[in-house]
Motif scaffolding. Sequence first.
Motif, PDB file in Angstrom:
ATOM      1  N   LEU A 123     -21.252  43.494  -8.405  1.00 20.35           N
ATOM      2  CA  LEU A 123     -21.612  45.073  -7.849  1.00 20.35           C
ATOM      3  C   LEU A 123     -22.892  44.946  -6.813  1.00 20.35           C
ATOM      4  O   LEU A 123     -22.957  45.494  -5.623  1.00 20.35           O
ATOM      5  CB  LEU A 123     -22.155  45.745  -9.051  1.00 20.35           C
ATOM      6  CG  LEU A 123     -22.944  47.055  -8.800  1.00 20.35           C
ATOM      7  CD1 LEU A 123     -21.687  48.011  -8.154  1.00 20.35           C
ATOM      8  CD2 LEU A 123     -23.301  47.796 -10.223  1.00 20.35           C
ATOM      9  N   GLY A 124     -23.915  44.307  -7.158  1.00 21.95           N
ATOM     10  CA  GLY A 124     -24.814  44.013  -6.350  1.00 21.95           C
ATOM     11  C   GLY A 124     -24.320  43.287  -4.918  1.00 21.95           C
ATOM     12  O   GLY A 124     -24.956  43.764  -3.866  1.00 21.95           O
ATOM     13  N   GLU A 164     -18.716  37.325   1.947  1.00 20.24           N
ATOM     14  CA  GLU A 164     -18.586  37.248   3.387  1.00 20.24           C
ATOM     15  C   GLU A 164     -17.915  38.317   3.927  1.00 20.24           C
ATOM     16  O   GLU A 164     -18.066  38.751   5.108  1.00 20.24           O
ATOM     17  CB  GLU A 164     -17.836  35.878   4.002  1.00 20.24           C
ATOM     18  CG  GLU A 164     -18.210  35.533   5.203  1.00 20.24           C
ATOM     19  CD  GLU A 164     -17.007  34.863   6.045  1.00 20.24           C
ATOM     20  OE1 GLU A 164     -16.838  34.765   7.079  1.00 20.24           O
ATOM     21  OE2 GLU A 164     -16.123  34.306   5.132  1.00 20.24           O
ATOM     22  N   GLN A 165     -16.702  38.744   3.231  1.00 20.79           N
ATOM     23  CA  GLN A 165     -15.794  39.714   3.753  1.00 20.79           C
ATOM     24  C   GLN A 165     -16.238  41.162   3.554  1.00 20.79           C
ATOM     25  O   GLN A 165     -15.482  42.271   3.866  1.00 20.79           O
ATOM     26  CB  GLN A 165     -14.359  39.553   3.376  1.00 20.79           C
ATOM     27  CG  GLN A 165     -13.953  38.202   3.560  1.00 20.79           C
ATOM     28  CD  GLN A 165     -13.495  37.702   5.225  1.00 20.79           C
ATOM     29  OE1 GLN A 165     -13.612  39.058   5.702  1.00 20.79           O
ATOM     30  NE2 GLN A 165     -13.602  36.913   5.659  1.00 20.79           N
ATOM     31  N   THR A 166     -17.155  41.376   2.558  1.00 23.97           N
ATOM     32  CA  THR A 166     -17.372  43.002   2.186  1.00 23.97           C
ATOM     33  C   THR A 166     -18.080  43.588   3.330  1.00 23.97           C
ATOM     34  O   THR A 166     -17.457  44.673   3.372  1.00 23.97           O
ATOM     35  CB  THR A 166     -18.777  42.599   1.009  1.00 23.97           C
ATOM     36  OG1 THR A 166     -18.477  41.749   0.052  1.00 23.97           O
ATOM     37  CG2 THR A 166     -19.021  44.039   0.546  1.00 23.97           C
ATOM     38  N   GLY A 168     -25.830  39.702  -1.147  1.00 25.37           N
ATOM     39  CA  GLY A 168     -24.784  40.399  -0.407  1.00 25.37           C
ATOM     40  C   GLY A 168     -25.408  40.639   0.945  1.00 25.37           C
ATOM     41  O   GLY A 168     -24.502  40.534   1.709  1.00 25.37           O
ATOM     42  N   TRP A 169     -26.451  41.164   1.014  1.00 21.79           N
ATOM     43  CA  TRP A 169     -27.003  41.485   2.209  1.00 21.79           C
ATOM     44  C   TRP A 169     -26.973  40.483   3.208  1.00 21.79           C
ATOM     45  O   TRP A 169     -26.665  40.262   4.419  1.00 21.79           O
ATOM     46  CB  TRP A 169     -28.547  42.132   2.150  1.00 21.79           C
ATOM     47  CG  TRP A 169     -29.126  42.607   3.426  1.00 21.79           C
ATOM     48  CD1 TRP A 169     -28.910  42.783   4.590  1.00 21.79           C
ATOM     49  CD2 TRP A 169     -30.399  43.624   3.122  1.00 21.79           C
ATOM     50  NE1 TRP A 169     -29.583  43.179   5.392  1.00 21.79           N
ATOM     51  CE2 TRP A 169     -30.598  43.554   4.629  1.00 21.79           C
ATOM     52  CE3 TRP A 169     -31.112  43.685   2.165  1.00 21.79           C
ATOM     53  CZ2 TRP A 169     -31.967  44.295   4.875  1.00 21.79           C
ATOM     54  CZ3 TRP A 169     -32.374  44.223   2.599  1.00 21.79           C
ATOM     55  CH2 TRP A 169     -32.661  44.912   3.820  1.00 21.79           C
ATOM     56  N   GLY A 200     -23.683  43.811   0.940  1.00 20.78           N
ATOM     57  CA  GLY A 200     -22.888  43.853   2.207  1.00 20.78           C
ATOM     58  C   GLY A 200     -22.306  45.071   2.628  1.00 20.78           C
ATOM     59  O   GLY A 200     -22.433  45.342   4.137  1.00 20.78           O
ATOM     60  N   ALA A 201     -21.815  45.897   1.870  1.00 16.26           N
ATOM     61  CA  ALA A 201     -21.388  47.342   2.454  1.00 16.26           C
ATOM     62  C   ALA A 201     -22.413  48.094   3.128  1.00 16.26           C
ATOM     63  O   ALA A 201     -22.297  48.793   4.163  1.00 16.26           O
ATOM     64  CB  ALA A 201     -20.739  47.837   1.360  1.00 16.26           C
ATOM     65  N   PHE A 202     -23.554  48.255   2.278  1.00 21.41           N
ATOM     66  CA  PHE A 202     -24.525  49.456   2.591  1.00 21.41           C
ATOM     67  C   PHE A 202     -25.519  48.788   3.607  1.00 21.41           C
ATOM     68  O   PHE A 202     -25.697  49.377   4.703  1.00 21.41           O
ATOM     69  CB  PHE A 202     -25.227  49.778   1.471  1.00 21.41           C
ATOM     70  CG  PHE A 202     -26.296  50.738   1.954  1.00 21.41           C
ATOM     71  CD1 PHE A 202     -26.077  51.921   2.194  1.00 21.41           C
ATOM     72  CD2 PHE A 202     -27.885  50.437   1.984  1.00 21.41           C
ATOM     73  CE1 PHE A 202     -26.990  53.188   2.385  1.00 21.41           C
ATOM     74  CE2 PHE A 202     -28.778  51.334   2.276  1.00 21.41           C
ATOM     75  CZ  PHE A 202     -28.497  52.595   2.532  1.00 21.41           C
ATOM     76  N   PHE A 203     -26.134  47.513   3.314  1.00 26.28           N
ATOM     77  CA  PHE A 203     -27.236  47.156   4.078  1.00 26.28           C
ATOM     78  C   PHE A 203     -26.817  46.338   5.358  1.00 26.28           C
ATOM     79  O   PHE A 203     -27.595  46.261   6.296  1.00 26.28           O
ATOM     80  CB  PHE A 203     -28.174  46.119   3.349  1.00 26.28           C
ATOM     81  CG  PHE A 203     -28.916  46.822   2.325  1.00 26.28           C
ATOM     82  CD1 PHE A 203     -30.240  47.487   2.561  1.00 26.28           C
ATOM     83  CD2 PHE A 203     -28.609  46.838   0.757  1.00 26.28           C
ATOM     84  CE1 PHE A 203     -30.812  47.983   1.843  1.00 26.28           C
ATOM     85  CE2 PHE A 203     -29.259  47.579   0.085  1.00 26.28           C
ATOM     86  CZ  PHE A 203     -30.557  48.217   0.384  1.00 26.28           C
ATOM     87  N   VAL A 204     -25.441  45.916   5.519  1.00 23.02           N
ATOM     88  CA  VAL A 204     -24.892  45.446   6.788  1.00 23.02           C
ATOM     89  C   VAL A 204     -24.086  46.177   7.308  1.00 23.02           C
ATOM     90  O   VAL A 204     -24.147  46.856   8.319  1.00 23.02           O
ATOM     91  CB  VAL A 204     -24.355  44.141   6.497  1.00 23.02           C
ATOM     92  CG1 VAL A 204     -23.615  43.288   7.690  1.00 23.02           C
ATOM     93  CG2 VAL A 204     -25.501  42.930   5.811  1.00 23.02           C
TER      94      VAL A 204
END
Length: 281
Positions: A258-259, A110-112, A189-190, A264-268
């Motif tokens: 990793l996924g 949630e925090q990524t 993650g997204w 979370g970091a890239f797609f959001v």
Amino acid sequence: MSEEEVKQQNIDQELEKSEVSEESQAKSHGEILKEQICEGRKIYTLSTSSVLMSSFTAGLELGFSYMMLCSMFYFFSDYLPETSLFKIIALVYPLGFILVVLGQSILFTEQTSLLTLPVLNRKHGLGSLLRIWGLVILGNLIGGWLIAFVMLWLGPQLHIFDTETIVKIGNHVADFSLPTILVSAILAGWMMGLLSWLVTSSKDTVSRIIIIFLITATMAFAGLHHSIIGNIEVFSAYLLGPEITLGRYLWVQSTALLGNAVGGAFFVALLKYRAFVNNVS
């Protein structure tokens, strides 16, 4: 002042203009982004022990989701085929996530995106991000390991599920190729990053519960790999059965982490941030 510094100053000025309006029914993109950056920066100010304790608590609280999905799987095992059982557990899967998100414990997935945004906004460096990610992951995993030991003993004692159920659920999570787990975890993650974004956009508790339920139930129904509750599922099966070795557990867990981080970091975080700053001159 360089061109990059001017650009950053303009971005900060636009964010400052994004004030939440009580009359408005929906928050703007800038309002949500500003709140997310502020929330992320608050976590960076916490002490190491505070981050570890909060993330440890989140790992423990997800154990209630694990308890319920094992119990439902076991209860309906005499009435439904196994393929159906892995779908209906989506109804109880959200419980732990509701407890974590509304209780404001620090959950890695949630925090990524939340922790990435201050780095994109140049308020913190990549080293700080990796450090706090490491602390959160460590706390989440330790909490998960501890609650796994508790559930391994308590479930059979209360007759709410048995060891066979634990092994089946863990094998179901781990029984995929690593590329499949990676892509599945990126999607999870997204979705968790979007959960954080949508929770920030909502203004009341009921809406937040609905958002958490819809997103996490969808993840469970589709079988997407969530690294923190998946840690409890696969670790528990590793402790009980020969099907999952230590090496397999470590590969599945690291791939899922990793996924989830990429999702979370890239797609959001990155895409939401760039969508805002591309309109800033």
